[in-house]
Scaffold this motif. Structure first.
Motif, PDB file in Angstrom:
ATOM      1  N   LYS A  66      -9.431  -2.514   0.950  1.00 45.13           N
ATOM      2  CA  LYS A  66      -8.197  -3.284   0.875  1.00 45.13           C
ATOM      3  C   LYS A  66      -7.617  -3.045  -0.649  1.00 45.13           C
ATOM      4  N   LEU A  67      -8.562  -3.161  -1.513  1.00 41.43           N
ATOM      5  CA  LEU A  67      -8.123  -3.361  -3.040  1.00 41.43           C
ATOM      6  C   LEU A  67      -7.560  -1.954  -3.169  1.00 41.43           C
ATOM      7  N   LEU A  68      -8.128  -0.928  -2.842  1.00 43.33           N
ATOM      8  CA  LEU A  68      -7.287   0.594  -3.116  1.00 43.33           C
ATOM      9  C   LEU A  68      -6.109   0.661  -2.503  1.00 43.33           C
ATOM     10  N   LEU A  69      -5.925   0.114  -1.180  1.00 45.38           N
ATOM     11  CA  LEU A  69      -4.788   0.182  -0.467  1.00 45.38           C
ATOM     12  C   LEU A  69      -3.662  -0.560  -1.261  1.00 45.38           C
ATOM     13  N   GLU A  70      -3.981  -1.819  -1.755  1.00 40.24           N
ATOM     14  CA  GLU A  70      -3.189  -2.872  -2.235  1.00 40.24           C
ATOM     15  C   GLU A  70      -2.769  -2.117  -3.729  1.00 40.24           C
ATOM     16  N   THR A  71      -3.664  -1.379  -4.486  1.00 41.99           N
ATOM     17  CA  THR A  71      -3.376  -0.979  -5.840  1.00 41.99           C
ATOM     18  C   THR A  71      -2.619   0.157  -5.600  1.00 41.99           C
ATOM     19  N   TYR A  72      -2.520   0.869  -4.755  1.00 39.28           N
ATOM     20  CA  TYR A  72      -1.732   2.299  -4.530  1.00 39.28           C
ATOM     21  C   TYR A  72      -0.524   2.037  -4.262  1.00 39.28           C
ATOM     22  N   ILE A  73      -0.467   0.934  -3.309  1.00 39.70           N
ATOM     23  CA  ILE A  73       0.830   0.340  -2.689  1.00 39.70           C
ATOM     24  C   ILE A  73       2.017  -0.041  -3.761  1.00 39.70           C
ATOM     25  N   ASN A  74       1.293  -0.847  -4.526  1.00 33.47           N
ATOM     26  CA  ASN A  74       1.906  -1.720  -5.649  1.00 33.47           C
ATOM     27  C   ASN A  74       2.442  -0.791  -6.605  1.00 33.47           C
ATOM     28  N   THR A  81       7.952   6.011  -2.585  1.00 33.49           N
ATOM     29  CA  THR A  81       7.310   5.815  -0.968  1.00 33.49           C
ATOM     30  C   THR A  81       5.909   6.245  -0.742  1.00 33.49           C
ATOM     31  N   VAL A  82       4.930   5.488  -0.071  1.00 35.56           N
ATOM     32  CA  VAL A  82       3.732   5.628   0.349  1.00 35.56           C
ATOM     33  C   VAL A  82       3.594   6.409   1.523  1.00 35.56           C
ATOM     34  N   ILE A  83       3.044   7.636   1.889  1.00 45.19           N
ATOM     35  CA  ILE A  83       2.686   8.267   3.065  1.00 45.19           C
ATOM     36  C   ILE A  83       1.512   8.387   3.296  1.00 45.19           C
ATOM     37  N   ILE A  84       0.962   7.902   4.598  1.00 41.46           N
ATOM     38  CA  ILE A  84      -0.340   8.066   4.832  1.00 41.46           C
ATOM     39  C   ILE A  84      -0.678   8.890   6.248  1.00 41.46           C
ATOM     40  N   PRO A  85      -0.825  10.020   5.855  1.00 42.70           N
ATOM     41  CA  PRO A  85      -1.219  10.965   7.092  1.00 42.70           C
ATOM     42  C   PRO A  85      -2.393  10.230   7.802  1.00 42.70           C
ATOM     43  N   SER A  86      -2.106  10.118   9.261  1.00 40.25           N
ATOM     44  CA  SER A  86      -3.145   9.351   9.822  1.00 40.25           C
ATOM     45  C   SER A  86      -3.404   9.856  11.349  1.00 40.25           C
ATOM     46  N   PHE A  87      -4.653   9.904  11.640  1.00 40.98           N
ATOM     47  CA  PHE A  87      -4.944  10.323  13.118  1.00 40.98           C
ATOM     48  C   PHE A  87      -4.557   8.947  13.888  1.00 40.98           C
ATOM     49  N   ALA A  88      -3.792   9.344  15.012  1.00 47.02           N
ATOM     50  CA  ALA A  88      -2.935   8.627  15.798  1.00 47.02           C
ATOM     51  C   ALA A  88      -3.991   7.357  16.467  1.00 47.02           C
ATOM     52  N   VAL A  89      -5.140   7.821  16.717  1.00 50.09           N
ATOM     53  CA  VAL A  89      -6.286   7.074  17.507  1.00 50.09           C
ATOM     54  C   VAL A  89      -7.241   6.343  16.448  1.00 50.09           C
ATOM     55  N   GLU A  90      -7.416   5.215  16.465  1.00 47.06           N
ATOM     56  CA  GLU A  90      -8.141   4.414  15.478  1.00 47.06           C
ATOM     57  C   GLU A  90      -8.000   4.176  14.154  1.00 47.06           C
ATOM     58  N   ARG A  91      -7.595   5.442  13.505  1.00 45.35           N
ATOM     59  CA  ARG A  91      -7.379   5.326  12.033  1.00 45.35           C
ATOM     60  C   ARG A  91      -5.944   4.576  11.952  1.00 45.35           C
ATOM     61  N   ALA A  92      -4.827   5.067  12.710  1.00 48.20           N
ATOM     62  CA  ALA A  92      -3.736   4.118  12.469  1.00 48.20           C
ATOM     63  C   ALA A  92      -3.813   2.591  12.765  1.00 48.20           C
ATOM     64  N   GLN A  93      -4.561   2.480  13.767  1.00 47.43           N
ATOM     65  CA  GLN A  93      -4.975   0.964  14.139  1.00 47.43           C
ATOM     66  C   GLN A  93      -5.466   0.245  13.049  1.00 47.43           C
ATOM     67  N   LEU A 105      -5.516   1.062   9.712  1.00 47.83           N
ATOM     68  CA  LEU A 105      -4.511   0.820   8.631  1.00 47.83           C
ATOM     69  C   LEU A 105      -3.807  -0.202   8.989  1.00 47.83           C
ATOM     70  N   MET A 106      -3.335  -0.557  10.289  1.00 52.36           N
ATOM     71  CA  MET A 106      -2.362  -1.409  10.580  1.00 52.36           C
ATOM     72  C   MET A 106      -3.032  -3.033  10.386  1.00 52.36           C
ATOM     73  N   PHE A 107      -4.382  -2.920  10.773  1.00 53.95           N
ATOM     74  CA  PHE A 107      -5.116  -4.366  10.627  1.00 53.95           C
ATOM     75  C   PHE A 107      -5.214  -4.434   9.154  1.00 53.95           C
ATOM     76  N   LEU A 108      -5.727  -3.609   8.420  1.00 50.08           N
ATOM     77  CA  LEU A 108      -5.946  -3.786   7.006  1.00 50.08           C
ATOM     78  C   LEU A 108      -4.490  -4.244   6.089  1.00 50.08           C
ATOM     79  N   LEU A 109      -3.288  -3.460   6.301  1.00 53.31           N
ATOM     80  CA  LEU A 109      -2.132  -3.791   5.935  1.00 53.31           C
ATOM     81  C   LEU A 109      -1.757  -5.143   6.365  1.00 53.31           C
TER      82      LEU A 109
END
Length: 451
Positions: free
Chosen positions: A220-228, A236-248, A250-254
């Motif tokens: 969470k801290l890394l995501l916060e730091t990179y986004i800010n 713009t932040v682009i996160i290439p993501s597997f559609a199954v599990e990883r995307a969900q 990431l959604m939860f953490l964001l």
């Protein structure tokens, strides 16, 4: 009994393991090869046995590298049953339809823009061929024994990794064979810990991260730091993501970061139609994950969800800072390519890699410091920041894989290490032999063993 490794040996893609016993043929997984061209070309090759002589396919889970060759198998004559869990059936349907659609579109684009080396580019399979797979599915419940034949039975047990993923225990010829599938992590954000096997004569164990220990990262801290940092620079932040599990995940953490006011009020976009569809699978299979129904609803509220390609185009040309989660996770296809065409050459852009990147994929090349990247026949200079968060991997690391073997009594006669590149697999082989004194082998593609 014969075991033949038709894929997922010496590589993390194309998983296919064939078992022959008393006239019955069983295929564990039927995955697509991805990554370097010599591997991708194997997708066009016929199996060394006729598909119509295979009686059953048992699917560990619905990722493309485990299920993506099923339309070819069926098209070439397979008429048997495909056993899997209910979420795996739903995920596999989504994956296959998406894969077929992407292949149709890429063949069409290659023909239109003349960047194929072939006179006419053809898809590996089309939507109609993908749909012919679906009537063959048979749903099994976890931890229940399923009789495949008078003297052969299978049991599926939770493996973590993605929703519906299982290890498979096969009983035949008075022997127990355990196929790990892909093993998740004990402390996964969304999923329950993998179930460890208690007995096995032979184990077929994945080795994706056989030579790696996941770092103790505050994700969470890394995501916060990179986004800010990116937003402060107007990027713009682009996160290439597997559609199954990883995307969900990431959604939860964001969503959590947004609730805690740790990331700015900018657009957060999910641009993977399949990832959006997977949310419905989560809602319908609550016993497979830790999220409550209300959490599923609430976390979706902060996201713009792009289903139509026109929405993707509008987002691409929206100049304000934003966070994009788009498939595919290894940047081998999908809508993330459209974003990278526009953003990879902008120094204010940040690309965050959050999952395993197979050899030869664009994601691996970016991690290894590529200065340019080829997309649809054209090269783009890489000026964006390429960052990695290893703590989001859905695969267990070396310690997790060793721990997964810890409760098998008595110890297995042999462990075969599959679904790993040669170096990680060989390092895990040494660790298993040192810790458990179990005979351990790293099979080659096409190699056959008699048990």
């Amino acid at each position: 009994m014969k075991i033949k490794f038709l894929g997922g040996a010496g590589t993390v893609t194309g998983s296919k393991t064939l078992i022959e016993s008393n006239g019955i043929r069983i295929l564990i997984d039927c995955g697509l090869f991805q990554g370097i061209k010599p591997l991708r070309e194997l997708n066009w090759e016929p199996l060394p046995i006729l598909p119509n002589t295979i009686d059953f396919v048992l699917l560990t889970h619905g990722h493309l590298d485990h299920c993506g060759w099923l339309p070819r198998l069926v098209n070439q004559g397979f008429e048997g049953k495909i056993y899997c869990t209910s979420p795996t059936k739903d995920i596999t349907k989504l994956i296959l339809l998406d894969s077929a659609k992407i292949q149709e579109e890429e063949a069409e684009r290659a023909n239109k823009e003349h960047f194929s080396k072939h006179e006419k580019a053809e898809p590996l399979y089309d939507l109609a061929q993908a749909e012919k797979v679906f009537p063959l599915f048979r749903v099994v419940k976890p931890n229940e024994e399923v009789a495949l034949d008078a003297e052969i039975s299978a049991k599926f047990t939770n493996a973590g990794h993605i929703i519906g993923a299982c290890s498979i225990e096969l009983q035949l010829e008075n022997k127990t064979l355990v196929f790990s599938g892909d093993i998740g992590r004990d402390d996964d954000v969304l999923l329950y810990a993998p179930v460890k096997p208690k007995k096995a004569d032979y184990v077929f164990l994945e080795s994706t991260y056989g030579n790696r220990i996941h770092p103790e990262e505050d994700v969470k801290l890394l995501l916060e730091t990179y986004i800010n940092n990116t937003v402060e620079n107007g990027g713009t932040v682009i996160i290439p993501s597997f559609a199954v599990e990883r995307a969900q995940t990431l959604m939860f953490l964001l969503w959590q970061l947004k609730k805690e006011d740790r990331i700015p009020d900018i657009p957060y976009v999910i641009d993977t139609p399949m990832g959006i569809s997977v949310l419905e699978v989560f809602r319908e299979n609550r016993n497979w994950h830790k999220l409550s129904e209300q959490e599923c609803v609430d976390m979706c509220k902060i996201f713009t969800m792009n289903s139509e390609y026109q929405e993707t185009i509008a987002t691409i040309f929206d100049k304000q800072p934003k966070v994009i989660i788009a498939a595919s996770g290894m940047i081998t296809g999908g809508r993330v390519l459209s974003y990278l065409e526009r953003y990879i050459s902008l120094p204010e852009t940040t690309v965050i890699i959050v999952g395993y990147q197979a050899e030869g994929t664009r994601g691996r090349k970016l991690l290894e410091g590529a200065t340019d990247i080829k997309i649809y026949g054209k090269y783009y200079t890489v000026l964006a920041k390429i960052l990695e968060i290893e703590g989001l991997s859905a695969h267990g690391d070396q310690n997790d894989l060793l721990n997964w073997l810890s409760e098998i009594k008595p110890k297995p006669k042999k462990v075969f290490l599959v679904h790993g590149e040669n170096e990680p697999a060989d390092e895990l082989r040494i660790k298993i032999q040192e810790k458990y004194e179990i005979d351990c082998s790293v099979p080659l593609m096409g190699q056959e063993f008699e048990l």
